[in-house]
Design a protein around this motif. Structure first.
Motif, PDB file in Angstrom:
ATOM      1  N   TYR B  19      53.849  -0.794 -17.875  1.00 15.64           N
ATOM      2  CA  TYR B  19      54.338   0.258 -18.790  1.00 15.64           C
ATOM      3  C   TYR B  19      54.709   1.523 -18.018  1.00 15.64           C
ATOM      4  O   TYR B  19      55.782   2.111 -18.240  1.00 15.64           O
ATOM      5  CB  TYR B  19      53.268   0.548 -19.840  1.00 15.64           C
ATOM      6  CG  TYR B  19      53.574   1.743 -20.705  1.00 15.64           C
ATOM      7  CD1 TYR B  19      54.437   1.636 -21.799  1.00 15.64           C
ATOM      8  CD2 TYR B  19      53.012   2.997 -20.429  1.00 15.64           C
ATOM      9  CE1 TYR B  19      54.734   2.740 -22.585  1.00 15.64           C
ATOM     10  CE2 TYR B  19      53.308   4.098 -21.214  1.00 15.64           C
ATOM     11  CZ  TYR B  19      54.164   3.970 -22.282  1.00 15.64           C
ATOM     12  OH  TYR B  19      54.463   5.067 -23.057  1.00 15.64           O
ATOM     13  N   THR B  23      58.564   2.955 -17.987  1.00 18.15           N
ATOM     14  CA  THR B  23      58.772   4.227 -18.681  1.00 18.15           C
ATOM     15  C   THR B  23      59.079   5.365 -17.713  1.00 18.15           C
ATOM     16  O   THR B  23      59.595   6.398 -18.133  1.00 18.15           O
ATOM     17  CB  THR B  23      57.563   4.607 -19.567  1.00 18.15           C
ATOM     18  OG1 THR B  23      56.390   4.674 -18.760  1.00 18.15           O
ATOM     19  CG2 THR B  23      57.376   3.605 -20.689  1.00 18.15           C
ATOM     20  N   LYS B  25      61.139   4.704 -15.406  1.00 16.74           N
ATOM     21  CA  LYS B  25      62.460   4.178 -15.042  1.00 16.74           C
ATOM     22  C   LYS B  25      62.467   3.539 -13.651  1.00 16.74           C
ATOM     23  O   LYS B  25      63.525   3.412 -13.040  1.00 16.74           O
ATOM     24  CB  LYS B  25      63.541   5.261 -15.194  1.00 16.74           C
ATOM     25  CG  LYS B  25      63.610   5.799 -16.640  1.00 16.74           C
ATOM     26  CD  LYS B  25      64.650   6.875 -16.829  1.00 16.74           C
ATOM     27  CE  LYS B  25      66.047   6.345 -17.064  1.00 16.74           C
ATOM     28  NZ  LYS B  25      66.254   5.837 -18.437  1.00 16.74           N
ATOM     29  N   LEU B  64      66.601   4.692 -22.031  1.00 18.85           N
ATOM     30  CA  LEU B  64      65.321   5.341 -22.290  1.00 18.85           C
ATOM     31  C   LEU B  64      65.330   6.790 -21.811  1.00 18.85           C
ATOM     32  O   LEU B  64      65.756   7.066 -20.690  1.00 18.85           O
ATOM     33  CB  LEU B  64      64.199   4.577 -21.562  1.00 18.85           C
ATOM     34  CG  LEU B  64      62.788   5.156 -21.672  1.00 18.85           C
ATOM     35  CD1 LEU B  64      62.253   4.997 -23.091  1.00 18.85           C
ATOM     36  CD2 LEU B  64      61.857   4.474 -20.669  1.00 18.85           C
ATOM     37  N   ARG B  66      62.321   8.957 -22.828  1.00 22.95           N
ATOM     38  CA  ARG B  66      60.902   9.103 -22.529  1.00 22.95           C
ATOM     39  C   ARG B  66      60.100   8.212 -23.459  1.00 22.95           C
ATOM     40  O   ARG B  66      60.640   7.680 -24.436  1.00 22.95           O
ATOM     41  CB  ARG B  66      60.449  10.560 -22.642  1.00 22.95           C
ATOM     42  CG  ARG B  66      60.539  11.164 -24.024  1.00 22.95           C
ATOM     43  CD  ARG B  66      59.821  12.526 -24.056  1.00 22.95           C
ATOM     44  NE  ARG B  66      59.828  13.077 -25.404  1.00 22.95           N
ATOM     45  CZ  ARG B  66      60.736  13.935 -25.855  1.00 22.95           C
ATOM     46  NH1 ARG B  66      61.717  14.325 -25.072  1.00 22.95           N
ATOM     47  NH2 ARG B  66      60.667  14.394 -27.098  1.00 22.95           N
ATOM     48  N   SER B  67      58.810   8.078 -23.159  1.00 22.11           N
ATOM     49  CA  SER B  67      57.938   7.254 -23.976  1.00 22.11           C
ATOM     50  C   SER B  67      56.566   7.892 -24.047  1.00 22.11           C
ATOM     51  O   SER B  67      56.101   8.515 -23.081  1.00 22.11           O
ATOM     52  CB  SER B  67      57.824   5.847 -23.374  1.00 22.11           C
ATOM     53  OG  SER B  67      57.000   5.031 -24.193  1.00 22.11           O
ATOM     54  N   TYR B  83      53.627   2.054 -28.219  1.00 19.70           N
ATOM     55  CA  TYR B  83      54.204   3.297 -27.704  1.00 19.70           C
ATOM     56  C   TYR B  83      55.383   3.687 -28.577  1.00 19.70           C
ATOM     57  O   TYR B  83      55.882   2.892 -29.381  1.00 19.70           O
ATOM     58  CB  TYR B  83      54.673   3.097 -26.244  1.00 19.70           C
ATOM     59  CG  TYR B  83      55.452   1.821 -26.047  1.00 19.70           C
ATOM     60  CD1 TYR B  83      56.795   1.737 -26.405  1.00 19.70           C
ATOM     61  CD2 TYR B  83      54.831   0.667 -25.570  1.00 19.70           C
ATOM     62  CE1 TYR B  83      57.499   0.547 -26.268  1.00 19.70           C
ATOM     63  CE2 TYR B  83      55.523  -0.521 -25.434  1.00 19.70           C
ATOM     64  CZ  TYR B  83      56.863  -0.570 -25.787  1.00 19.70           C
ATOM     65  OH  TYR B  83      57.562  -1.741 -25.679  1.00 19.70           O
ATOM     66  N   THR B  85      59.134   5.266 -28.094  1.00 19.69           N
ATOM     67  CA  THR B  85      60.154   5.650 -27.124  1.00 19.69           C
ATOM     68  C   THR B  85      61.191   6.566 -27.768  1.00 19.69           C
ATOM     69  O   THR B  85      61.479   6.470 -28.954  1.00 19.69           O
ATOM     70  CB  THR B  85      60.895   4.431 -26.549  1.00 19.69           C
ATOM     71  OG1 THR B  85      61.610   3.760 -27.588  1.00 19.69           O
ATOM     72  CG2 THR B  85      59.934   3.471 -25.871  1.00 19.69           C
TER      73      THR B  85
END
Lengths: 124, 124
Positions: B19, B23, B25, B64, B66-67, B83, B85
């Motif tokens: 994860y 997240t 990247k 994406l 952010r998460s 989560y 996103t």
């Protein structure tokens, strides 16, 4: 629960009791685990209060055929359950819930499922 | 990990490392946690093998922004993460994954998210 056993997770106990109730279509028992002031973030938006939650969840229980539990974990305050439901319009509709439990009631829910197959079913 | 601490959950360690990688990247690092023969049940259907998984997950990481982790639990073999996103087309796209870990790699994934807002974004 004061039954002398080690309580691994009060939140998980409540989450599983809630899950067992609605998946066995005992919706009134399921609602006994829902706090009056529940806040639930669901795919279509925020649901506030047990009356609105009943209006959200009741129709889903009506179309439920069965559910298989995929995973359930929790600690004292929070539990996560994931399951796969079979419903009348959608043969496989998995869902996941993150539930906050206070004094034996679910006060907060994050509810994740895919609306797309339900929309496709309505459009068909 | 052999760092002397109590390992609460190997599966959770791997799930969180995965994860954290995607997240942030760092998609290539994320893919190091994916078994070659991963089987992933996602909303659009089953994805088999890391090549197909890369083609599924890579484009999502590209959009994406952010998460935020909502919950993460696990035991030796299984972990669940939820989560929320923020992506370029959809401001809030929560997801949940139930991951099976074997020998440090994710071999099985149940992936739940709502496709509806992504479809609406494409249609707009």
């Amino acid at each position: 629960m004061d039954d002398g056993r080690d309580v691994v997770s009060e939140a998980l106990d409540v989450a599983l009791a809630y899950y067992e109730a609605w998946t066995s279509k005992d919706f009134e028992r399921a609602m006994t685990f829902i706090a009056d002031d529940i806040v639930c973030d669901a795919p279509a938006g925020r649901i506030e209060g047990s009356v609105a939650y009943r209006a959200f969840m009741g129709p889903f229980v009506q179309i439920l055929e069965r559910s298989e539990l995929i995973a359930a974990f929790g600690d004292d305050e929070t539990a996560v359950v994931m399951y796969d439901t079979k419903t009348i319009p959608v043969p496989s509709a998995p869902g996941a819930e993150c539930l906050t439990v206070e004094n034996g009631k679910i006060t907060r829910s994050r509810f994740v499922f895919d609306r797309a197959p339900f929309a496709a079913s309505r459009a068909a």
